[in-house]
Design an enzyme around this catalytic site. Structure first.
Site, PDB file in Angstrom:
ATOM      1  CG  HIS A   1      36.002 -22.785   3.715  1.00  0.00           C
ATOM      2  ND1 HIS A   1      34.866 -22.037   3.895  1.00  0.00           N
ATOM      3  CD2 HIS A   1      36.140 -22.941   2.374  1.00  0.00           C
ATOM      4  CE1 HIS A   1      34.334 -21.751   2.710  1.00  0.00           C
ATOM      5  NE2 HIS A   1      35.101 -22.281   1.770  1.00  0.00           N
TER       6      HIS A   1
ATOM      7  CD  GLU B   1      33.086 -19.160  -0.183  1.00  0.00           C
ATOM      8  OE1 GLU B   1      31.880 -19.386   0.018  1.00  0.00           O
ATOM      9  OE2 GLU B   1      33.972 -20.059  -0.136  1.00  0.00           O
TER      10      GLU B   1
END
Length: 136
Positions: free
Chosen positions: A7, A128
């Site tokens: 994402h 991340e």
């Protein structure tokens, strides 16, 4: 091993207004919200296969996103890569000299395990790594 772009996270000062914008103005499908207490965030999800857009907002006005918004306002916060074995990826990257913001993975949205690489290790970009939970 890193398997995909999971994402793109956008820090937003007004979660409800941003949800409305992505639904009404951009016509994206809203996939719900989730509070992630460990990260002190409220998140909203918009799948755009094969990835998704994640809006992040401070939970109870606290945490790292609150500080980010105070300093910079809203905007691109981080990129997230999906992993099929987060522990192996962390060990491999640490061996290459990458610095992380924590000692090990923590709980993330959708029962995932997550860890962040320090932006100084990635040309100023917060990265991340996310290993999805079995149910997602």
């Amino acid at each position: 091993m890193i398997t995909a772009l999971d994402h793109i996270a956008i820090a937003v000062p007004d979660l409800e207004a941003s949800i409305k914008r992505f639904m009404e103005d951009f016509g994206l499908t809203f996939d719900g919200t989730e509070d992630v207490a460990a990260a002190k965030t409220s998140t909203a999800f918009f799948p755009v296969p094969p990835t998704s857009i994640e809006l992040v907002h401070p939970l109870n006005g606290e945490g790292p996103i609150a500080g980010y918004l105070e300093k910079r306002g809203g905007g691109l916060h981080h990129l997230c890569f999906r992993s099929d074995n987060i522990e192996e990826d962390v060990a491999r990257l640490k061996a290459k000299g990458y610095r992380f913001l924590s000692d090990g993975p923590s709980d993330g949205a959708h029962n995932s395990k997550v860890i962040f690489i320090h932006p100084k290790s990635c040309d100023g970009v917060l990265i991340e790594i996310n290993q999805p939970g079995e149910d997602h």
